[in-house]
Design a protein around this motif. Structure first.
Motif, PDB file in Angstrom:
ATOM      1  N   GLY A  79      29.627  40.968  52.223  1.00  0.00           N
ATOM      2  CA  GLY A  79      30.847  41.569  52.732  1.00  0.00           C
ATOM      3  C   GLY A  79      31.993  41.447  51.751  1.00  0.00           C
ATOM      4  O   GLY A  79      32.724  42.404  51.489  1.00  0.00           O
ATOM      5  N   LEU A  80      32.162  40.259  51.188  1.00  0.00           N
ATOM      6  CA  LEU A  80      33.232  40.057  50.212  1.00  0.00           C
ATOM      7  C   LEU A  80      32.965  40.834  48.940  1.00  0.00           C
ATOM      8  O   LEU A  80      33.886  41.380  48.318  1.00  0.00           O
ATOM      9  CB  LEU A  80      33.375  38.560  49.910  1.00  0.00           C
ATOM     10  N   ILE A  81      31.693  40.901  48.537  1.00  0.00           N
ATOM     11  CA  ILE A  81      31.362  41.635  47.315  1.00  0.00           C
ATOM     12  C   ILE A  81      31.646  43.116  47.488  1.00  0.00           C
ATOM     13  O   ILE A  81      32.251  43.759  46.617  1.00  0.00           O
ATOM     14  CB  ILE A  81      29.885  41.399  46.940  1.00  0.00           C
ATOM     15  N   SER A  82      31.221  43.690  48.606  1.00  0.00           N
ATOM     16  CA  SER A  82      31.461  45.115  48.821  1.00  0.00           C
ATOM     17  C   SER A  82      32.946  45.414  48.962  1.00  0.00           C
ATOM     18  O   SER A  82      33.432  46.447  48.490  1.00  0.00           O
ATOM     19  CB  SER A  82      30.696  45.599  50.058  1.00  0.00           C
ATOM     20  N   CYS A  83      33.711  44.501  49.583  1.00  0.00           N
ATOM     21  CA  CYS A  83      35.158  44.684  49.679  1.00  0.00           C
ATOM     22  C   CYS A  83      35.790  44.702  48.298  1.00  0.00           C
ATOM     23  O   CYS A  83      36.641  45.554  47.993  1.00  0.00           O
ATOM     24  CB  CYS A  83      35.761  43.574  50.540  1.00  0.00           C
ATOM     25  N   ALA A  84      35.362  43.771  47.439  1.00  0.00           N
ATOM     26  CA  ALA A  84      35.909  43.728  46.080  1.00  0.00           C
ATOM     27  C   ALA A  84      35.525  44.971  45.284  1.00  0.00           C
ATOM     28  O   ALA A  84      36.340  45.501  44.512  1.00  0.00           O
ATOM     29  CB  ALA A  84      35.411  42.465  45.369  1.00  0.00           C
ATOM     30  N   LEU A  85      34.295  45.462  45.474  1.00  0.00           N
ATOM     31  CA  LEU A  85      33.866  46.658  44.754  1.00  0.00           C
ATOM     32  C   LEU A  85      34.683  47.877  45.166  1.00  0.00           C
ATOM     33  O   LEU A  85      35.094  48.683  44.322  1.00  0.00           O
ATOM     34  CB  LEU A  85      32.377  46.911  45.003  1.00  0.00           C
ATOM     35  N   ILE A  86      34.937  48.022  46.465  1.00  0.00           N
ATOM     36  CA  ILE A  86      35.722  49.164  46.942  1.00  0.00           C
ATOM     37  C   ILE A  86      37.152  49.092  46.416  1.00  0.00           C
ATOM     38  O   ILE A  86      37.711  50.084  45.935  1.00  0.00           O
ATOM     39  CB  ILE A  86      35.719  49.208  48.483  1.00  0.00           C
ATOM     40  N   ALA A  87      37.764  47.903  46.497  1.00  0.00           N
ATOM     41  CA  ALA A  87      39.138  47.757  46.016  1.00  0.00           C
ATOM     42  C   ALA A  87      39.232  48.034  44.525  1.00  0.00           C
ATOM     43  O   ALA A  87      40.150  48.718  44.057  1.00  0.00           O
ATOM     44  CB  ALA A  87      39.649  46.350  46.339  1.00  0.00           C
ATOM     45  N   ALA A  88      38.258  47.506  43.754  1.00  0.00           N
ATOM     46  CA  ALA A  88      38.278  47.736  42.306  1.00  0.00           C
ATOM     47  C   ALA A  88      38.070  49.209  41.976  1.00  0.00           C
ATOM     48  O   ALA A  88      38.716  49.753  41.070  1.00  0.00           O
ATOM     49  CB  ALA A  88      37.199  46.880  41.639  1.00  0.00           C
ATOM     50  N   ALA A  89      37.175  49.871  42.715  1.00  0.00           N
ATOM     51  CA  ALA A  89      36.922  51.290  42.452  1.00  0.00           C
ATOM     52  C   ALA A  89      38.171  52.131  42.728  1.00  0.00           C
ATOM     53  O   ALA A  89      38.534  53.009  41.933  1.00  0.00           O
ATOM     54  CB  ALA A  89      35.752  51.777  43.301  1.00  0.00           C
ATOM     55  N   LEU A  90      38.854  51.873  43.853  1.00  0.00           N
ATOM     56  CA  LEU A  90      40.071  52.624  44.156  1.00  0.00           C
ATOM     57  C   LEU A  90      41.158  52.358  43.120  1.00  0.00           C
ATOM     58  O   LEU A  90      41.874  53.274  42.699  1.00  0.00           O
ATOM     59  CB  LEU A  90      40.574  52.241  45.545  1.00  0.00           C
ATOM     60  N   TYR A  91      41.284  51.114  42.698  1.00  0.00           N
ATOM     61  CA  TYR A  91      42.304  50.775  41.708  1.00  0.00           C
ATOM     62  C   TYR A  91      42.045  51.495  40.386  1.00  0.00           C
ATOM     63  O   TYR A  91      42.948  52.111  39.798  1.00  0.00           O
ATOM     64  CB  TYR A  91      42.321  49.261  41.498  1.00  0.00           C
ATOM     65  N   LEU A  92      40.797  51.455  39.919  1.00  0.00           N
ATOM     66  CA  LEU A  92      40.467  52.097  38.649  1.00  0.00           C
ATOM     67  C   LEU A  92      40.573  53.622  38.753  1.00  0.00           C
ATOM     68  O   LEU A  92      41.003  54.288  37.807  1.00  0.00           O
ATOM     69  CB  LEU A  92      39.056  51.685  38.218  1.00  0.00           C
ATOM     70  N   LEU A  93      40.178  54.167  39.906  1.00  0.00           N
ATOM     71  CA  LEU A  93      40.315  55.606  40.085  1.00  0.00           C
ATOM     72  C   LEU A  93      41.777  56.036  40.021  1.00  0.00           C
ATOM     73  O   LEU A  93      42.111  57.047  39.386  1.00  0.00           O
ATOM     74  CB  LEU A  93      39.711  56.025  41.427  1.00  0.00           C
ATOM     75  N   HIS A  94      42.641  55.271  40.656  1.00  0.00           N
ATOM     76  CA  HIS A  94      44.052  55.658  40.641  1.00  0.00           C
ATOM     77  C   HIS A  94      44.655  55.464  39.253  1.00  0.00           C
ATOM     78  O   HIS A  94      45.536  56.238  38.850  1.00  0.00           O
ATOM     79  CB  HIS A  94      44.827  54.849  41.680  1.00  0.00           C
ATOM     80  N   ARG A  95      44.229  54.444  38.560  1.00  0.00           N
ATOM     81  CA  ARG A  95      44.720  54.266  37.191  1.00  0.00           C
ATOM     82  C   ARG A  95      44.316  55.437  36.310  1.00  0.00           C
ATOM     83  O   ARG A  95      45.093  55.894  35.456  1.00  0.00           O
ATOM     84  CB  ARG A  95      44.149  52.975  36.601  1.00  0.00           C
ATOM     85  N   ALA A  96      43.098  55.931  36.511  1.00  0.00           N
ATOM     86  CA  ALA A  96      42.591  56.988  35.640  1.00  0.00           C
ATOM     87  C   ALA A  96      43.026  58.380  36.084  1.00  0.00           C
ATOM     88  O   ALA A  96      43.305  59.245  35.240  1.00  0.00           O
ATOM     89  CB  ALA A  96      41.067  56.916  35.576  1.00  0.00           C
ATOM     90  N   ARG A  97      43.109  58.620  37.399  1.00  0.00           N
ATOM     91  CA  ARG A  97      43.341  59.975  37.891  1.00  0.00           C
ATOM     92  C   ARG A  97      44.459  60.060  38.923  1.00  0.00           C
ATOM     93  O   ARG A  97      44.559  61.027  39.662  1.00  0.00           O
ATOM     94  CB  ARG A  97      42.060  60.533  38.520  1.00  0.00           C
ATOM     95  N   GLY A  98      45.295  59.033  38.989  1.00  0.00           N
ATOM     96  CA  GLY A  98      46.350  59.043  39.983  1.00  0.00           C
ATOM     97  C   GLY A  98      47.374  60.135  39.786  1.00  0.00           C
ATOM     98  O   GLY A  98      48.064  60.529  40.736  1.00  0.00           O
ATOM     99  N   HIS A  99      47.480  60.651  38.575  1.00  0.00           N
ATOM    100  CA  HIS A  99      48.465  61.705  38.311  1.00  0.00           C
ATOM    101  C   HIS A  99      47.933  63.085  38.673  1.00  0.00           C
ATOM    102  O   HIS A  99      48.682  64.058  38.642  1.00  0.00           O
ATOM    103  CB  HIS A  99      48.849  61.685  36.830  1.00  0.00           C
ATOM    104  N   GLU A 100      46.657  63.189  39.012  1.00  0.00           N
ATOM    105  CA  GLU A 100      46.063  64.475  39.341  1.00  0.00           C
ATOM    106  C   GLU A 100      46.053  64.686  40.863  1.00  0.00           C
ATOM    107  O   GLU A 100      45.913  63.739  41.636  1.00  0.00           O
ATOM    108  CB  GLU A 100      44.624  64.561  38.812  1.00  0.00           C
ATOM    109  N   ASN A 101      46.172  65.945  41.258  1.00  0.00           N
ATOM    110  CA  ASN A 101      46.018  66.334  42.667  1.00  0.00           C
ATOM    111  C   ASN A 101      46.912  65.541  43.611  1.00  0.00           C
ATOM    112  O   ASN A 101      46.501  65.166  44.725  1.00  0.00           O
ATOM    113  CB  ASN A 101      44.553  66.173  43.108  1.00  0.00           C
TER     114      ASN A 101
END
Length: 426
Positions: free
Chosen positions: A128-150
């Motif tokens: 549970g903690l691992i999947s929570c960390a993976l989701i949070a990290a994925a959203l953070y990296l996605l926003h860093r990379a593509r937050g200015h789009e759409n």
């Protein structure tokens, strides 16, 4: 100094990224949603196929259980396409939302319950903690990379304006537009041309649509294919093989459900990486059956399936106490253990553990046998006692044979995951 980046679309630091994510949160669309539109919102916001997001949620649900509370959080905190605010913000009086206050409370309760269950009741230790960390990290990296789009356009707040009812009274009406001055009687007798009304805000500029990627079929060269899918598949195969080898060499942690969990985790990471590299969609075909197998191993009564002991049929017939093993362990195949050739003497004790297959144990006709027989799914028959089905309790007892007590003492434990179990006399 505000600390903002001088380059457009580039965010400085963790705090700025989180604040910008909240300001430009994905909006749950009306079209393309399957339930509440959380996966579609994330996919459209960051240029990812919503199917990939849905599969990632399934993977994190099976891997650690956090996919469900994450989806509920998205339902609660992501506003709808035409909403002013999210359901939670509407609950505390910040604006209007299509999520009613009562349903927002229900979502909050379900989120707390599912989050607690994912952390305390995960079939994969710490999943549970691992999947929570993976989701949070994925959203953070996605926003860093593509937050200015759409970036979604904000929805204008609805304002109350006075309206003339025709009988000399005024009422307050909620509308998104101010009433037109040229409509009907003017109670103030003012010149409409002299009114100083604010100009309407300019419509948001439409986002440019990227041109479709051409293929060889149309005579245009296709862009470079991402290698994320192939690399993830190879790593998943290596992980599965290493887990099986570790289990065969005595590492008890590497049972079937843990091996599937590890492979599913590798595939989930590959899906997240593929979201950045715009590839890896082929991993969906691997993730779905793995998720189904993981669910079956988690809920079925034979979830402790053991991969140790080898494959094929096993037919041992010990002739001396030295030849009798303490445990006969097998991964898959039929086992036929014949104890009738053992000489009488000191008490004997042995155990038989079979992963998948039929197990038969034959004991001397006059032996006094204390037995414990069980199978996760199949038929169990021990000295005339029987059970049949899935998840039936073990048959436990002592049978002294037709001559009564006084024969050779044998203690026997037989455990099957899938298959029939039979203990009988010669």
């Amino acid at each position: 100094m505000s600390g903002a980046s001088e380059k457009p679309g580039v965010l400085n630091g963790f705090e700025e990224t989180v604040k910008d994510f909240w300001v430009s949160r994905p909006r749950r669309p009306h079209a393309g949603r399957k339930l509440a539109g959380v996966a579609a919102a994330i996919g459209y916001r960051y240029g990812i196929d919503p199917v990939v997001v849905r599969v990632a949620l399934v993977v994190t649900t099976v891997f650690g259980g956090f996919g469900v509370p994450f989806y509920l959080l998205g339902w609660l905190f992501l506003p709808g396409e035409s909403d002013e605010v999210s359901g939670f913000e509407s609950l505390i009086g910040r604006g209007r939302s299509s999520v009613s206050p009562a349903f927002a409370v229900v979502l909050m309760v379900l989120t707390v319950v599912s989050a607690g269950g994912s952390i305390t009741g995960s079939w994969f230790d710490g999943g549970g903690l691992i999947s929570c960390a993976l989701i949070a990290a994925a959203l953070y990296l996605l926003h860093r990379a593509r937050g200015h789009e759409n970036r979604p356009a904000p929805v204008a707040a609805r304002t109350s304006y006075p309206a003339f009812t025709g009988n000399g009274a005024f009422t307050m009406t909620d509308t998104a537009e101010a009433p037109s001055p040229a409509r009907g009687w003017d109670p103030l007798a003012a010149d409409p041309a002299g009114w100083d009304l604010p100009d309407a805000p300019p419509p948001p500029e439409p986002q440019p649509t990227p041109p479709p990627r051409a293929s060889h079929h149309h005579g245009v060269q296709r862009g470079p294919r991402s290698k994320v899918g192939s690399a993830t598949f190879a790593l998943a195969v290596v992980t599965a093989g290493a887990g099986v080898l570790a289990g065969l060499n005595g590492a008890t942690w590497f049972d079937a459900q843990h091996i599937v969990g590890l492979v599913l985790g590798v595939v989930g990471i590959g899906l997240v990486a593929g979201a950045f590299a715009r590839g890896g969609r082929g991993l969906i075909g691997l993730a779905i059956p793995l998720a189904i197998v993981g669910l079956v191993l988690t809920t079925a009564p034979f979830k402790d399936f053991d991969v140790r002991g080898g494959l094929g049929d096993l037919k041992p017939t010990p002739h001396s106490p030295a030849e009798l093993q303490a445990v006969y362990q097998h991964a898959a195949g039929d086992i036929r253990l014949d104890l009738t050739e053992l000489p009488e003497g000191a008490p004997y004790a042995t155990a038989v553990s079979n992963g998948a297959g039929d197990t038969t144990v034959i004991v001397p006709s006059n032996a006094d046998v204390t037995f414990d027989c069980h199978t996760g799914a199949g038929e169990t028959s021990c000295f005339g006692r029987s059970s049949d089905g899935v998840g039936e309790p073990a048959l436990v007892g002592t049978d002294n044979g037709p001559d009564g007590p006084g024969g050779q003492k044998i203690t026997l434990k037989v455990s099957n995951n899938v298959g029939n179990v039979e203990v009988r006399r010669d």
